[in-house]
Write a protein that holds these residues in place. Structure first.
Motif, PDB file in Angstrom:
ATOM      1  N   PRO A 138      -2.089   7.614  -1.449  1.00  0.00           N
ATOM      2  CA  PRO A 138      -2.446   6.380  -0.747  1.00  0.00           C
ATOM      3  C   PRO A 138      -2.148   6.478   0.740  1.00  0.00           C
ATOM      4  O   PRO A 138      -1.262   7.221   1.178  1.00  0.00           O
ATOM      5  N   LEU A 139      -2.888   5.716   1.529  1.00  0.00           N
ATOM      6  CA  LEU A 139      -2.864   5.859   2.980  1.00  0.00           C
ATOM      7  C   LEU A 139      -1.771   5.060   3.673  1.00  0.00           C
ATOM      8  O   LEU A 139      -1.603   5.164   4.876  1.00  0.00           O
ATOM      9  N   GLY A 140      -1.008   4.252   2.950  1.00  0.00           N
ATOM     10  CA  GLY A 140       0.018   3.422   3.572  1.00  0.00           C
ATOM     11  C   GLY A 140      -0.113   1.981   3.126  1.00  0.00           C
ATOM     12  O   GLY A 140      -1.148   1.565   2.593  1.00  0.00           O
ATOM     13  N   GLN A 141       0.951   1.218   3.372  1.00  0.00           N
ATOM     14  CA  GLN A 141       0.991  -0.155   2.888  1.00  0.00           C
ATOM     15  C   GLN A 141       0.611  -1.141   3.982  1.00  0.00           C
ATOM     16  O   GLN A 141       0.786  -0.876   5.172  1.00  0.00           O
ATOM     17  N   GLU A 142       0.104  -2.272   3.546  1.00  0.00           N
ATOM     18  CA  GLU A 142      -0.111  -3.391   4.458  1.00  0.00           C
ATOM     19  C   GLU A 142       0.080  -4.688   3.676  1.00  0.00           C
ATOM     20  O   GLU A 142      -0.176  -4.745   2.475  1.00  0.00           O
ATOM     21  N   GLU A 143       0.568  -5.704   4.372  1.00  0.00           N
ATOM     22  CA  GLU A 143       0.788  -7.007   3.750  1.00  0.00           C
ATOM     23  C   GLU A 143      -0.411  -7.887   4.041  1.00  0.00           C
ATOM     24  O   GLU A 143      -0.829  -8.018   5.197  1.00  0.00           O
ATOM     25  N   VAL A 144      -0.971  -8.472   2.990  1.00  0.00           N
ATOM     26  CA  VAL A 144      -2.159  -9.308   3.158  1.00  0.00           C
ATOM     27  C   VAL A 144      -1.910 -10.672   2.518  1.00  0.00           C
ATOM     28  O   VAL A 144      -1.082 -10.803   1.605  1.00  0.00           O
ATOM     29  N   PRO A 145      -2.609 -11.700   2.991  1.00  0.00           N
ATOM     30  CA  PRO A 145      -2.508 -13.013   2.352  1.00  0.00           C
ATOM     31  C   PRO A 145      -2.972 -12.935   0.896  1.00  0.00           C
ATOM     32  O   PRO A 145      -3.868 -12.145   0.559  1.00  0.00           O
TER      33      PRO A 145
END
Length: 642
Positions: free
Chosen positions: A29-36
């Motif tokens: 996986p390319l990395g994490q991000e926080e989304v609504p």
């Protein structure tokens, strides 16, 4: 212009190509991000999720009734109710009780209401009544045990419990869980950004006017939506003409913003195929494979630049889709954090022999037809340039590079293109007709699922004999009797009369060679006398082809080898000037604004295996064909019904 062509760097087999390509990549996986939370549907969780609180967070009532201490109800029945004192105000959902329940007391409570302190059960309102002698007292007619009618705090999810695992695809079920524990944001894996570039002077965008020699760019749409289906984010970077500098510039822009770059077309190493030349300039390590022993898909080019996959897919749609799903889709799934996909398979039997090319793994798209002896897999018979093949196929079979022939009757493994492929309610095999198209459309509006394979009258009749279809559309003339269709029946078949239709020579109205001819036969003689007059033929085995060959008496005029698979295809070839004449039915000639000179009237009928007469969809078709308004519509279309 030079017509020279360089050779592929090295044509390798599919497994070796995949091994080299994957070895040059970092599949993670390319990395994490926080989304609504409202944007998380279809994303993949990057972390385990623990419940921050109990769900429910309080003891709540399962129905309207009265909160009590269960011990106060023991022994209650219709003849001997227990009497309790009503206290406090009835508890509504969202309210916190202000009083405690003590022995001998009861308190009204609504569904979802918070159980008051001291209570351990709820009695349904249907099992109670107010004491007629004392409105402040409650009579209970059924005993309950502790916990009856109550959902206790944390019984669904307890605080600290792991409710979802990292790597889980978020559907509406999972987003509902996240909402239930109060989360409005969630950590997910970043979607891989996939740049899509189409190459070629011939490409135009959908919606633009069509011009001779141009092709609508369907690959961009197919690839962009396939990327979305795999959890990626497509970056559509438009069409680039066959100019190397412009393509190199667009490729450099794509590498700046994308995690994966897909180019469509220009990979065969011909004079105008520039995509591979642009990719050839990449390093770290650059081109991994150029040329894979696949059919379709041999020109595939796999490259890597700084751990970024750069793939040049063949320009023909079927080749592009196959190679995308075989080589690119697994990479995108890994980058998106999705698990490896196991494509579902079914066993089937091929009813016709399939020839293959030694040295290349060949993928053959098929349609599945259920029969008395199981599934039959009919080859689609469309080339790599077909746009519609993937949308109408049920799956494909893979023919090993060492096999030259799959004999008719062979058992094969069919790789399904989607989960839960639904068998059609009505399978129709045989000759194409616009009247049949319209009838099947009416069945669809009634809710029936139909499947039609245009293979010609002869093959349709054989499929009916073998019980491989519900219905065969045929128009076969028996020269010995001069009768259509009925002489070809066998005891296991029944004929349902269809309609008459007129076959004739179709031509452009402004073509003076045909304008003054009396009928189709004189028109054919005129065409045969002119070596510049080009025909378009029909596919071997079709009733129309049998008619054409009878009229030509062994002659093969220009265009004879060009075979169209339907009346519409014949009319389109003539209307567009690719041919000057052909044989089609009158309603199609009208549809395309063509001139029409009649040859002969024929009967287009429907043959049904007797073993399938009782199938509901077959009965629905027969009722439809007998319906007076339907018959009126067929007459208006130009067909002849008694």
């Amino acid at each position: 212009m030079s017509y020279g062509q360089e050779q592929f760097l090295e044509v390798v087999d599919r497994r070796e190509a995949e091994r080299r390509f994957l070895a040059a990549l970092e599949l993670r996986p390319l990395g994490q991000e926080e989304v609504p939370l409202e944007e998380s549907l279809g994303r993949v969780l990057a972390q385990d999720v623990q419940a921050p609180l109990d769900v429910p967070s309080f003891d709540r009532s399962d129905f309207d009734g009265f909160a009590v201490q269960a011990a106060d109800t023991y022994g209650a029945d219709e003849q001997h109710p227990r009497r309790l004192l009503l206290v406090g105000e009835p508890i509504k959902p969202g309210q916190k009780p202000q009083e405690e329940i003590r022995p001998g007391q009861a308190m009204g409570i609504a569904t979802g209401g918070m159980l008051p302190r001291g209570a351990d059960a709820v009695v349904m309102i249907e099992h109670t009544d107010l004491d007629p002698c004392d409105p402040a007292a409650l009579l209970i007619y059924r005993a309950v045990t502790p916990g009856s009618g109550v959902t206790f705090a944390g019984s669904d999810m307890a605080a600290g419990e792991t409710v979802l695992r990292g790597g889980q695809l978020l559907t509406s079920r999972e987003t509902g869980v996240l909402a239930a524990i109060g989360l409005n944001r969630v950590w997910v894996w970043r979607r891989p950004r996939v740049a899509i570039i189409s190459t070629g002077d011939e490409l135009i965008a959908p919606g633009e006017p069509m011009h001779p020699g141009k092709v609508y760019d369907s690959n961009s749409r197919i690839l962009a939506d396939a990327v979305r289906e795999l959890g990626g984010q497509p970056l559509e970077m438009g069409r680039v003409p066959d100019q190397l500098e412009k393509l190199q510039e667009r490729l450099a822009q794509a590498l700046e913003v994308a995690d994966v770059v897909l180019l469509s077309g220009g990979t065969s190493k011909g004079e105008g195929d520039l995509a591979y030349r642009a990719v050839r300039e990449l390093t770290k390590p650059g081109i991994i494979v150029h040329g894979v022993a696949l059919k379709p898909g041999k020109p595939l080019c796999l490259a890597v630049h700084g751990k970024k996959p750069v793939v040049v897919l063949p320009g023909f749609p079927t080749s592009a889709i196959f190679t995308f799903h075989e080589f690119v889709a697994p990479v995108l799934r890994a980058m998106a954090g999705l698990p490896t996909e196991e494509r579902p398979t079914v066993q089937a039997r091929v009813p016709v022999r399939i020839r293959s090319e030694i040295g290349r793994t060949e993928y053959v798209l098929v349609r599945l037809v259920p029969g008395a002896e199981g599934l039959s897999a009919y080859p689609m018979g469309k080339g790599s340039g077909s746009v519609s093949a993937f949308s109408t196929a049920d799956g494909f079979i893979a023919i090993d590079q060492h096999e030259e022939l799959v004999p008719a009757g062979s058992d094969v493994t069919v790789h399904l293109l989607a989960q839960g492929i639904r068998p059609a309610d009505l399978v129709v095999i045989g000759s194409h007709c616009v009247g049949l198209d319209w009838l099947l459309g009416q069945l669809h509006r009634q809710g029936w699922q139909t499947k039609f394979l245009a293979v010609g009258s002869t093959a349709g009749l054989e499929a009916a004999r073998q019980g491989q279809c519900d219905l065969a559309g045929v128009h076969l003339l028996d020269p010995a009797t001069g009768q259509y269709n009925r002489p070809f029946l066998t005891p296991e078949l029944e004929l349902v009369p269809g309609y008459g239709r007129v076959q004739g020579v179709v031509f452009r109205p402004d073509d003076g060679r045909f304008a003054h001819q009396e009928d189709g036969r004189s028109a054919i003689q005129q065409a045969l006398a002119d070596p510049t007059c080009r025909m378009v033929n029909r596919n071997a085995g079709s009733g129309t082809r049998i008619l054409i060959d009878r009229l030509l008496e062994g002659r093969q005029p220009p265009g004879y080898a060009v075979q169209a698979k339907s009346h519409n295809a014949v009319a389109a070839a003539v209307a567009q000037g690719r041919a000057d004449w052909g044989v089609a039915i009158e309603p199609v000639a009208r549809l395309y604004g063509l001139g029409f000179l009649p040859l002969e009237e024929e009967h287009y009928d429907f043959v049904i295996p007797r073993s399938r007469l009782d199938r509901p969809a077959v009965a629905a078709f027969r009722l439809l064909l007998a319906d007076p308004p339907v018959r009126t519509q067929l007459r208006q279309m130009g067909f002849r019904l008694e």
